[in-house]
Structure formats: C-alpha cells, structure tokens
Motif scaffolding. Structure first.
Motif, PDB file in Angstrom:
ATOM      1  N   TRP A 845      43.739  43.900  56.123  1.00 57.54           N
ATOM      2  CA  TRP A 845      44.215  43.008  55.065  1.00 57.54           C
ATOM      3  C   TRP A 845      43.935  41.555  55.398  1.00 57.54           C
ATOM      4  O   TRP A 845      43.872  41.164  56.564  1.00 57.54           O
ATOM      5  N   CYS A 846      43.824  40.778  54.323  1.00 60.41           N
ATOM      6  CA  CYS A 846      43.739  39.324  54.454  1.00 60.41           C
ATOM      7  C   CYS A 846      45.164  38.784  54.604  1.00 60.41           C
ATOM      8  O   CYS A 846      46.072  39.197  53.892  1.00 60.41           O
ATOM      9  N   GLU A 847      45.367  37.871  55.551  1.00 53.97           N
ATOM     10  CA  GLU A 847      46.718  37.414  55.883  1.00 53.97           C
ATOM     11  C   GLU A 847      47.070  36.046  55.295  1.00 53.97           C
ATOM     12  O   GLU A 847      47.966  35.376  55.771  1.00 53.97           O
ATOM     13  N   TRP A 852      48.783  38.004  50.639  1.00 57.35           N
ATOM     14  CA  TRP A 852      48.239  39.112  51.416  1.00 57.35           C
ATOM     15  C   TRP A 852      47.593  40.132  50.487  1.00 57.35           C
ATOM     16  O   TRP A 852      48.139  40.466  49.450  1.00 57.35           O
ATOM     17  N   HIS A 853      46.455  40.646  50.881  1.00 59.94           N
ATOM     18  CA  HIS A 853      45.835  41.686  50.064  1.00 59.94           C
ATOM     19  C   HIS A 853      44.869  42.503  50.915  1.00 59.94           C
ATOM     20  O   HIS A 853      44.335  42.007  51.906  1.00 59.94           O
ATOM     21  N   PRO A 854      44.640  43.758  50.505  1.00 60.99           N
ATOM     22  CA  PRO A 854      43.690  44.578  51.266  1.00 60.99           C
ATOM     23  C   PRO A 854      42.290  43.996  51.144  1.00 60.99           C
ATOM     24  O   PRO A 854      41.949  43.416  50.112  1.00 60.99           O
ATOM     25  N   VAL A 978      41.694  35.776  57.552  1.00 60.06           N
ATOM     26  CA  VAL A 978      41.607  35.693  56.090  1.00 60.06           C
ATOM     27  C   VAL A 978      40.228  36.110  55.590  1.00 60.06           C
ATOM     28  O   VAL A 978      39.243  36.072  56.328  1.00 60.06           O
ATOM     29  N   CYS A 979      40.203  36.476  54.301  1.00 60.30           N
ATOM     30  CA  CYS A 979      38.966  36.918  53.673  1.00 60.30           C
ATOM     31  C   CYS A 979      38.093  35.691  53.356  1.00 60.30           C
ATOM     32  O   CYS A 979      38.578  34.568  53.370  1.00 60.30           O
ATOM     33  N   PRO A 980      36.818  35.914  53.062  1.00 60.65           N
ATOM     34  CA  PRO A 980      35.923  34.773  52.800  1.00 60.65           C
ATOM     35  C   PRO A 980      36.430  33.864  51.676  1.00 60.65           C
ATOM     36  O   PRO A 980      36.281  32.653  51.749  1.00 60.65           O
ATOM     37  N   ARG A 981      37.034  34.460  50.625  1.00 55.17           N
ATOM     38  CA  ARG A 981      37.527  33.628  49.524  1.00 55.17           C
ATOM     39  C   ARG A 981      38.609  32.662  50.030  1.00 55.17           C
ATOM     40  O   ARG A 981      38.576  31.468  49.767  1.00 55.17           O
ATOM     41  N   HIS A 982      39.573  33.183  50.791  1.00 54.17           N
ATOM     42  CA  HIS A 982      40.630  32.318  51.290  1.00 54.17           C
ATOM     43  C   HIS A 982      40.168  31.442  52.450  1.00 54.17           C
ATOM     44  O   HIS A 982      40.744  30.397  52.716  1.00 54.17           O
ATOM     45  N   TYR A 983      39.117  31.874  53.108  1.00 54.34           N
ATOM     46  CA  TYR A 983      38.608  31.084  54.240  1.00 54.34           C
ATOM     47  C   TYR A 983      38.275  29.655  53.810  1.00 54.34           C
ATOM     48  O   TYR A 983      38.501  28.695  54.529  1.00 54.34           O
TER      49      TYR A 983
HETATM   50 ZN   LIG Z   1      42.172  36.704  50.990  1.00 47.34          ZN
END
Ligand SMILES: [Zn+2]
Ligand SMILES: Nc1nc2c(ncn2[C@@H]2O[C@H](COP(=O)(O)OP(=O)(O)OP(=O)(O)O)[C@@H](O)[C@H]2O)c(=O)[nH]1
Ligand SMILES: [Mg+2]
Ligand SMILES: [Zn+2]
Length: 1017
Positions: A845-847, A852-854, A978-983
């Motif tokens: 998951w993205c933290e 938070w999301h898978p 974190v995922c690339p979008r949130h990065y």
């Molecule tokens: Zn994310």
C-alpha cells in the motif's frame, strides 16, 4: 527494553504473562497461591506434573527445589520463574526429557555440571539471574536452540558455548562481556544474536560466518569500527542495530545512510590508509583580517591593501600533527564577512570542523560581535563545535576581551584565545600549533580511506575553481577511472556531501544530476534572489520570469539558464521558497520576504471558540532567537497554506477539508512561538505541526534549547504551565493544577489534550476506534445526520494511522510496511473463498497520510509460503485492524481528493484480506511471549512478525523496486512509502522557468523557449 522473541510452546502456556513491572502472573492464580504457604512444594504438585508433563512453580518465593524433582524423568517442561533459587540441585540432571527449562528471575550464580545431561533441552531461559560462570557441560546440550542469558554477570563466554551448533537464538544482553570470541562464527544456525549493553570493543571477523542471522543487536557497547567480513551478513535482509557506540568516522554518517553504504565502504577498505584531514572555517565581520590570517598561516607575505573576499574561498594548508610523524591536510574556508552573506553562509557551517572567529580590536569593535559569531556557530553546529578566537592587529592594539566570560557562556566550545599580527607574523606559530592540536582531536582524524577513493575525491575537488559544478555523470566517470564500482561511487558522493565537500542530493529527481563543487556558486545565486528589489516589494512573490534579470544581469560571469530550475529546486530543498503556481507565468513564494503586517485571519488567539470545536494551544520557548523559523515552517507546510502568511506567522488549514483543522502559528517575541490548532478533533494536525517544529529546531539549530509550555486558558492571563511539569503531575495521579497568576484551577488532563502521553496504548486505541466504526456503520443515517461525528472519527483515525506508521518505523523503515493479502485474481469465486494458502497475492500500500490505498503495481504472488505467512500472522492481525480505520477516513475524504473507485478498491482488498487471514495456518513456529508490549507499542510477536514480513518481501523483490513505491520524509519527520502520484507532493521535480531574454534576432519567433528538465544543454 525490548525482549527478544522468545519461543514458548503453544497451548495453555499462552495466557501466562509477564506484566509490565516485570513480575509474573499465573493463569488462575487464585487457585494456586492463596492457599499455599510460599516456597512449599507439595506432593500434589509432583503428581500433577506427572500427569500434565509440565510443572509450573513461578513467583512463589521458592528458595530450593525438593529432592523429589529428580523423580520426574518424563517431565517435558519446567517453569520456575521469579523465585529465590540460588542453585539448581544436581538432581535436575535426571530430567532427561526436559525440552524447556525456564529459571528466569532467580538468584542463580552458576549451574550444576549435571545440566549437561538434559540432552533433549531445546530452550533454556536463565535471564535475570546473577550467573558469573557456566559449567563446561553446557556444551553438551546438543539440542539447544534458544539460550537466554540476558541480565547476568558474565564477563567472558566459556568455549563450551560454541559447541551448541543448533543454537538459533542467543541472548547475552546486559552482561559485562568485554570480548566476543571468534568462535562465535561456529554457531552457523544463529538467527538472532543479542549483545546490547555489554562492554565489547571489537567484533570478530568470524561474525561474517553467521550467514543465517536475521537480527543482530550491538547497541550500547564500546565498538569503534566494524570488521570487513561483516559485509557478508549486511548484504542480507537483517535487522542490525548498534546505537550508542563510539563509532569512528565515517561510520556514523554511513550508518545514517543505510547498510548498503556501510558495505560499500567496508569493501573499499582492503587497501585503505589513514587520512589526516581537517576542515577549518574562518569567520568574523568584514575587513577584520580573515583572508590575511589564512595567508599568514600559509606563510605567504603580507598584503597591505587586500581586496574584500567575495563569498567564499577555499585554500589548502598543512600542519604538523602534534603526536604523530604525519602532516595534517587542512582545507581552510574563508567566509567573506560582508553582510550579504549572512543568510547563506551558515548552510556551510559543518560539524566536525574547527572554527576560527577573527576580530580586530580597533575602536568601535565590540566584544559582542565575537559573541554573536560564537552564537551563530553554536546554533548551527551544536555543542560539539570547537572554536578559537583570534585578535588581529596585535602590534598596534591590545585585545581586550573577557575570555573567561565567553568560556562560561559557551562551555566546552572555546579552544583558546590568540593575539596575532598579520603584518609582522607575531603569534602565528603558536596559533598554528593550537590549530594542529585541535585538528588532531577532531573525530575524523585518522579515518581509513581507500587510496582509490582519495584520488577520485581529490581529482574532483581540484576542479572547483574552473568549474563550480559538474554533472553527476562526470563525477561517476572520474570515480570509475579511479576504479570505484557503483555502490562505492554513491557512497563516496554521500560521504563527500555529508562532510561538506560537495553539494549533491542523489535522492531527488532534478537535483541528482548536478554536483556542486563550489558552494559559493550556489549561495550567491540564492543571495541575489533574497536581495532582489522587485521580489521584496511584491511581498516575496517571485515571478520566475525575473530570474534571468536576477541571475544573468547582476553576475558579471553570469549563470547558465539551464541551471535556473536547479537553483530554484534547491531553494525549495533548503526551505527558502515554494511554488505558488506553475501555469504560463510561474510564481514562487520566498518566505523570508513576506510582508511584516499580519493579514486578516479567520480567527486569532483571543477569538472565542466556535461550538463543536476543540483547541490545543502551546508555546514553544526558545533560549535564543531562531532566525528564519517561521519562514521555514511556512515553506514546510505550504500544502496547508491558505495564502495567509507574514514575517512573524502563518495561518494553516489542513488540505483535507473533512478534518476541518486550522492552525495559527505566530512568534509573539523573538523567543516565543505560539501554536494553536482548532478543529472538531485537533490532535492530529497539532501533532503534525509540533513534530515539524521540533524536527526543524533539531535539524537547523542543533545547539538551540527550547521548552514547551501551555498557556493558562483564562482570557488575558499571562500564566503558563511547563509541559513536563504537567506530565509529571499527571504521572503522579494529580488531577488539578492552580495558575499562579489568576488563581484559576484547571484540570490537568484537559490542559494536556493533544500530548501523546495521554494517548491510550496503541492496541486499545485501535480497538476502540474499530468499535466505534462498527457502531457507526450499523446506523448509516447517524453519519448522515451528524456530519461532525465523521469528521472527528476521520481525524482520529488518521491520527492513529500516523501513530501506526511511527510505531512500525521503530522496527522497519527500509521497505513499505502496509499490505493486504488476497487470493489470486485468476481463481474462480468459489476457489477464492475456498482458499488454499499455497498461492496468495500480496499487495503493498501507499502510505500517504489520509489517503492510504493499495498499489497494485506492487503485487507479489506468494507460492508455498505457508510457513512464512505463519510467522507473519500476528502482524497481519494488527494490520487488519489498522486498515479498518482507513475506510472511514477514505469515506470522509472521498469526493474531496479521492475518486470513489479507490474506496471500493480499499473495501475489496480488506474483504479479501479477511478471508485470507481466517484461513492462515495457526502459527507453525513457536508462539511468542505475545502479551509483552514493548515501549514502542508493538507486541513482541508483532515486532517479530513485521521483521519476518520484511525478510519475505526482500526475498520476493530482491531488487527492492516495490512496484515503484518510494520512500519520502514527511514534513513532520517520519519516513513513508508512497506511490508515484503521491511522490510528487514530496519531490515535485524541477520547476518551470520561462526564459524571457530581451528579444534578439530571430530568437523569439516561436515564443519563449521553456527551460525545464529536458531542455538543458
Ligand atoms: Zn498514493
Ligand atoms: N596592520 C595590520 N593590518 C592587517 C592585519 N590583518 C589584516 N590587515 C589589513 O586589514 C585589511 C583587511 O584584511 P582582510 O584579510 O582582507 O580582511 P577580511 O576579514 O578577509 O575581510 P573581508 O574579506 O572583507 O571579510 C587588509 O588591508 C589587511 O592588509 C594585521 O594583523 N595588522
Ligand atoms: Mg577576506
Ligand atoms: Zn491564569
């Protein structure tokens, strides 16, 4: 102190527990203790033991074991915890079927030789006794897997110990061990080795043979260096801690960077030679003789009318080592003393350097200028700074300085006061000697470095005059030429950055391509922005199109336009500015230049509280002014900005509107920062802010002291309560506190809302929240009716999820920690429900806080991992609960920031995870002493399970790509994956700068070219 993951057989022992004060409780204690006189062992007991196969006689004041014990030849387990036993009788040797013997917390000082006959023994708990020696027969316990000797008085380890080849866990914490014999390398089955709190000064190279180690604890010893051979275990996914050891340079920096860096360094040590190098920073007002002093030290001739130093000059200097027959190579940093450099120069005040504060005792020069410089150094460097005071013009004037007073003001920091004259050379020799003495005492002196690293470094640094910066490719090329491999190159660049040789942020897109060799190149560029008239008069709003004018026209030599985005990005990195808008006319805000006047705010400190809101208010008192604190906070929290900022303060609103959290931060004097948060549930936002304040103070002004006080709630009252005093009172069960100023009486718990100490223990907090969520979801209409309830619940859940992340971070930071498990998607519905755990899909998951999301890119198919899933199951249970908190948060946020499908996705993942969790094998390994909650809030079992998860993940993903999840640091300090979008919220890449050069020729036919990452060169 964390307990290791001790094995204990399953079944009825599991409810046996150790309560937090260290004493023990027996299940069904009522039927045992009250009727029995202490210390008596009855025949009934023996009978029962025969029947049950185990005997438990714990916490009963037993002083000796009866002879009958030897009749229990069939006994499997014997628990004698927390008694008064001084010896074990030889008869114990008859218990040849014993697999587990637990004599923790007794008074044993040795063991009988007969212990060696317990040939079935697998687990032996001897912690918390007074054992000074072990009999050689201990070596006969051929089946022993777990030996716990924590908290005894062993000074040396008996050679017999190293015959225990089956040993998997060895706990030797809290003994007086001075030496770890090389024979430790024979225990090749060891998985966990605990050696904290001993007196070890070396680790034998044989440690490298322990290739199955999963955990190695070496905290609180006297270790100064690591053996090269340790690389063999560092390259595995191991939890290795060695805090509180007097490690030499460069280990502390390397360890902070991670074990890969340590390995690369150790690998390079094959041909290493000691380095005698030091950094000397020369500071002081303008025109006092700094440059002349460096010339004198270098034995150059005196120049009568020297030009002022522009920015920063770096010069080499050699000094004779006071004790060794070697020369010390010094790099002297000459800081131009003019006012314009004040803001940027302190960026280069490094730790582990010697400072020379120069002054000229001519008329009008005040001692307090010296004091101000010492203060700047101490603020930036902290207490470890060392400084020498030098008075110039010694042939003409007598230096009147109250050195004793300065010594008292800066305890431990001053290394002498010298009067010199640059024209005659008076006093220079003794200053040189003092500098050599002080340099020789710097921690990096004698550091081992490979000659290959040295020549690469020297070649790179030698270019700084001609080329203020080089590309990272060029850096790599030079290193390769000198024979460094990829790991070595990144470690060398990190080391050079940490030591202040170069500026290089390898972890950030957009910053990683440039290696700055001449820091002045950068500081000047930043200085010009800070001085720019139009930017100042537009209240700190910097139009990017002005940059050409600022950087090109003012600088005679000019800056290349391709570097503009880099400079801007670096200013963001230094918390100087942030992006306001990107569009066709991009803007940034330079926080130091915002207006002095406070704008109209939605509320202020004296506005009465609106109904339905709570507030938390605290004052951070500084012992010295922290120049720039508010502007740095403004930049750090810019995602919460609502455009209301001024020189002394900023108003913030949490970007997730469902939390309805607002904060006002304002300096009401140089040394008092007021912070107030108002919200239906203010704890989360308050904690984020207070953590970021403390992190900034710690990072930027390590030498600054501060305290937190809570102002008296009475309107107009100036009384305040020191936070630690309130916390202490609360610990002492006091509930009320009077205000000295207004005589009001206040509830301590109320004054302390928001402070983590009041927070319930993590597990009960989660349980309570989950309960409330269930409660709410049973009456959906309730949610719809009472909007504020979901706000409160969402905020509280987010707050706890943040605590969860902080808690997990005490165990693991080098990989994502949140995941769900699901049956593989290909399986039919029926198969998915009838899951066999042979094939399970693990999704990380993205933290990102509140969202938070898978992250399905990071999915792993686990095949035949039943056993591992068993290891991990305590953590899975914990995660399942924590993840349930995500749903209401996401529901509250949905539509605001999250698309609805995300919510469905989360719900689906959780449903599947539940199915998997229910079908997981019961723990196949021995269960943990799971009731022990460690100080960081995870139980022993959960901590161990989390580490097991990490090991599993590293095995699944050896390249550690994690589907593109990346590690970032939140403004309040915690590390998140974190995922690339949130990065992008943490590392927005290079800003756009429009090049509006004056029109010339055909240049402007197609509009201004855009300068962004791709368009350089
Ligand atoms: Zn994310
Ligand atoms: N008589 C005498 N003159 C000195 C001494 N030290 C420096 N000077 C003169 O004082 C002037 C300033 O010296 P610098 O070394 O340039 O001073 P600085 O501190 O480097 O100045 P900035 O670079 O502007 O910060 C020069 O003209 C020097 O010749 C000294 O000990 N005695
Ligand atoms: Mg100078
Ligand atoms: Zn009061």
């Amino acid at each position: 102190m964390r307990k290791p993951t001790g094995g204990r057989t399953s079944g009825d022992d599991r409810d046996w527990q150790r309560i937090p004060d260290g004493s023990t409780v027996l299940p069904g204690a009522a039927q045992w203790s009250p009727v029995r006189p202490p210390g008596v062992f009855s025949l009934d007991d023996i009978e029962r033991a025969r029947r049950d196969g185990y005997l438990r006689f714990s916490g009963s004041g037993l002083t000796s074991l009866p002879a009958e014990i030897s009749q229990l030849g069939d006994l499997g387990r014997l628990y004698l915890v927390h008694n008064e036993l001084v010896v074990l009788p030889p008869g114990i040797g008859h218990l040849v079927n014993l697999t587990e013997l637990d004599v923790r917390s007794n008074r044993l000082n040795t063991l009988p030789a007969e212990i060696g006959r317990l040939s079935s023994l697998e687990e032996l708990y001897l912690d918390d006794n007074a054992i000074t020696t072990l009999p050689v027969e201990i070596g006969d316990l051929g089946e022993l897997r777990n030996l716990d000797l924590e908290g005894n008085k062993l000074r040396k380890l008996p050679p017999a110990l190293f015959k225990l080849r089956k040993l998997e866990q060895l706990d030797l914490r809290n003994n007086g061990l001075t030496e770890l014999p090389g024979e430790i390398g024979r225990l090749t089955n060891l998985r966990r080795l605990y050696l904290s709190h001993n007196a070890l000064s070396e680790i034998p190279p044989e440690i490298g043979q322990l290739t199955r180690l999963e955990k190695l604890e070496l905290d609180h010893n006297h270790i100064s260096a690591l053996p090269r051979e340790i690389i063999q275990i560092l390259t595995r996914p191991i939890t290795f801690t060695m805090e509180n050891n007097p490690l030499q340079e460069p280990y502390p920096d390397l360890i902070a960077r991670g074990w890969t860096a340590v390995s690369a360094y150790l690998k390079s040590l094959e041909d290493a030679i000691p380095q005698y190098e030091a950094k000397v920073l020369v500071v002081g007002e303008g025109n006092v003789g700094k440059t002349s002093l460096i010339a004198s030290l270098r034995s150059e001739s005196f120049v009568a009318n020297r030009d002022t130093t522009h920015g920063l000059e770096i010069q080499p200097l050699t000094l004779q080592h006071p004790d060794l027959e070697v020369k010390i190579t010094v790099r002297t940093w000459d800081f131009g003393g003019q006012e314009v450099y004040r803001i940027t120069h302190p960026f280069f005040f490094s730790r582990r350097a010697l400072y020379i504060v120069v002054w000229n005792p001519r008329d009008g020069q005040e001692q307090n200028e010296v004091e101000a410089w010492l203060q700047r150094i101490r603020l930036r460097v902290g207490l470890e700074a060392r400084a020498v005071i030098v008075s110039t013009h010694g042939d003409e004037r007598h230096a009147e300085i109250d050195y004793e007073h300065l010594k008292r003001t800066f305890p431990g920091m001053l290394a002498g006061h010298f009067t010199i004259d640059n024209r005659s050379g008076r006093g220079i020799d003794s200053l040189r000697e003092a500098m050599a003495r002080e340099s020789a005492a710097l921690p990096q002196m004698g550091r081992m470095l490979s000659p290959r690293w040295i020549s690469a470094r020297d070649e790179i640094l030698s270019q700084y005059r001609e080329r203020p910066q080089i590309s990272f490719d060029q850096f790599v090329e030079t290193c390769r030429y000198h024979g460094l491999d990829t790991d070595e190159i990144s470690t060398l660049s990190e080391l050079m950055h940490d030591l202040g040789h170069i500026i290089h942020y390898g972890d950030y897109e957009g910053l990683r391509d440039i290696v700055v060799l001449n820091p002045e190149w950068l500081t000047k560029a930043i200085g010009f922005v800070l001085e720019d008239g139009p930017t100042r008069s537009s209240a700190g709003v910097l139009a990017h199109r002005r940059l050409y004018e600022i950087w090109n026209e003012k600088m005679p030599e000019g800056y290349e336009t391709r570097h503009y985005p880099y400079f801007l990005r670096l200013m963001e990195q230094f918390d100087i500015c942030y992006r306001l808008s990107e569009g066709p006319d991009p803007l940034s805000l330079v926080a130091q230049l915002v207006p002095h006047a406070r704008p109209r705010l939605p509320w202020s400190f004296d506005t009465p509280l609106f109904p339905g809101l709570r507030r938390i208010r605290v004052v951070c008192k500084l012992n010295e002014p922290a120049l720039g604190l508010v502007s740095w906070l403004t930049v750090r929290h810019h995602p919460s900005s609502v455009g209301m900022h001024w020189r002394r303060g900023v108003f913030l609103r949490n970007p997730i509107s469902a939390y309805a959290s607002e904060a006002l931060i304002e300096l009401d004097s140089d040394r008092r920062l007021l912070i107030e948060v108002r919200a239906p549930s203010p704890d989360m936002f308050f904690n984020v802010i207070i953590d970021s304040v403390q992190l900034l103070l710690h990072l930027r002004w390590p030498g600054l002291h501060y305290s937190l006080v809570i102002p008296c709630p009475t309107a107009g009252c100036t009384g305040e309560f020191p936070l630690d005093n309130l916390l202490r009172r609360r610990r002492n069960q006091r509930s009320r506190r009077d205000c000295m100023e207004c005589d009001g009486e206040f509830d301590i718990a109320e004054l302390l809302t928001g402070f983590s100490a009041v927070e319930p223990e993590l597990h009960s907090a989660i349980n309570r929240l989950v309960y409330r969520i269930d409660d709410m979801s049973q009456a959906v209409e309730k949610i719809e009716a009472g909007v504020d309830r979901i706000e409160v619940l969402a905020t509280e859940s987010t707050h706890f999820l943040r605590r969860v992340i902080k808690t997990l971070s005490t165990e693991v930071t080098d990989c994502p920690r949140i995941f769900t498990l699901a049956p593989p998607p290909r399986a039919s519905v029926l198969d998915r429900l009838r899951l066999t755990t042979d094939l399970v899909l693990l999704t990380l998951w993205c933290e990102h806080p509140g969202e938070w999301h898978p992250w399905h890119e990071a999915s792993y198919e686990l095949r035949q991992e039943k056993e591992w899933l068993g290891h991990i199951s305590p953590y899975i249970d914990f995660l399942l609960k924590a993840l349930r908190l995500v749903v209401p948060v996401t529901a509250a946020v949905a539509g605001v920031v999250l698309p609805k499908p995300d919510l469905d996705d989360i719900n689906a993942e959780l449903q599947l995870m539940k199915v998997v969790a229910e079908r997981l094998p019961a723990q196949v390994d021995r269960p943990e002493r799971e009731s022990e909650v460690t100080e960081n809030n995870l139980t022993m079992a959960e901590g161990a399970a989390l580490r097991a998860f990490r090991a599993l993940l590293f095995r699944q993903d050896p390249s550690q790509h994690f589907g593109g999840l990346r590690r970032v640091q939140a403004p309040s300090g915690e590390f998140l994956w974190v995922c690339p979008r949130h990065y992008q919220e943490y590392d927005p890449g290079l800003p756009t700068v429009l090049d509006l050069r004056p029109m010339s020729g055909n240049h402007d036919l197609h509009g201004p070219p855009e300068l962004s990452p791709g368009s350089s060169h």
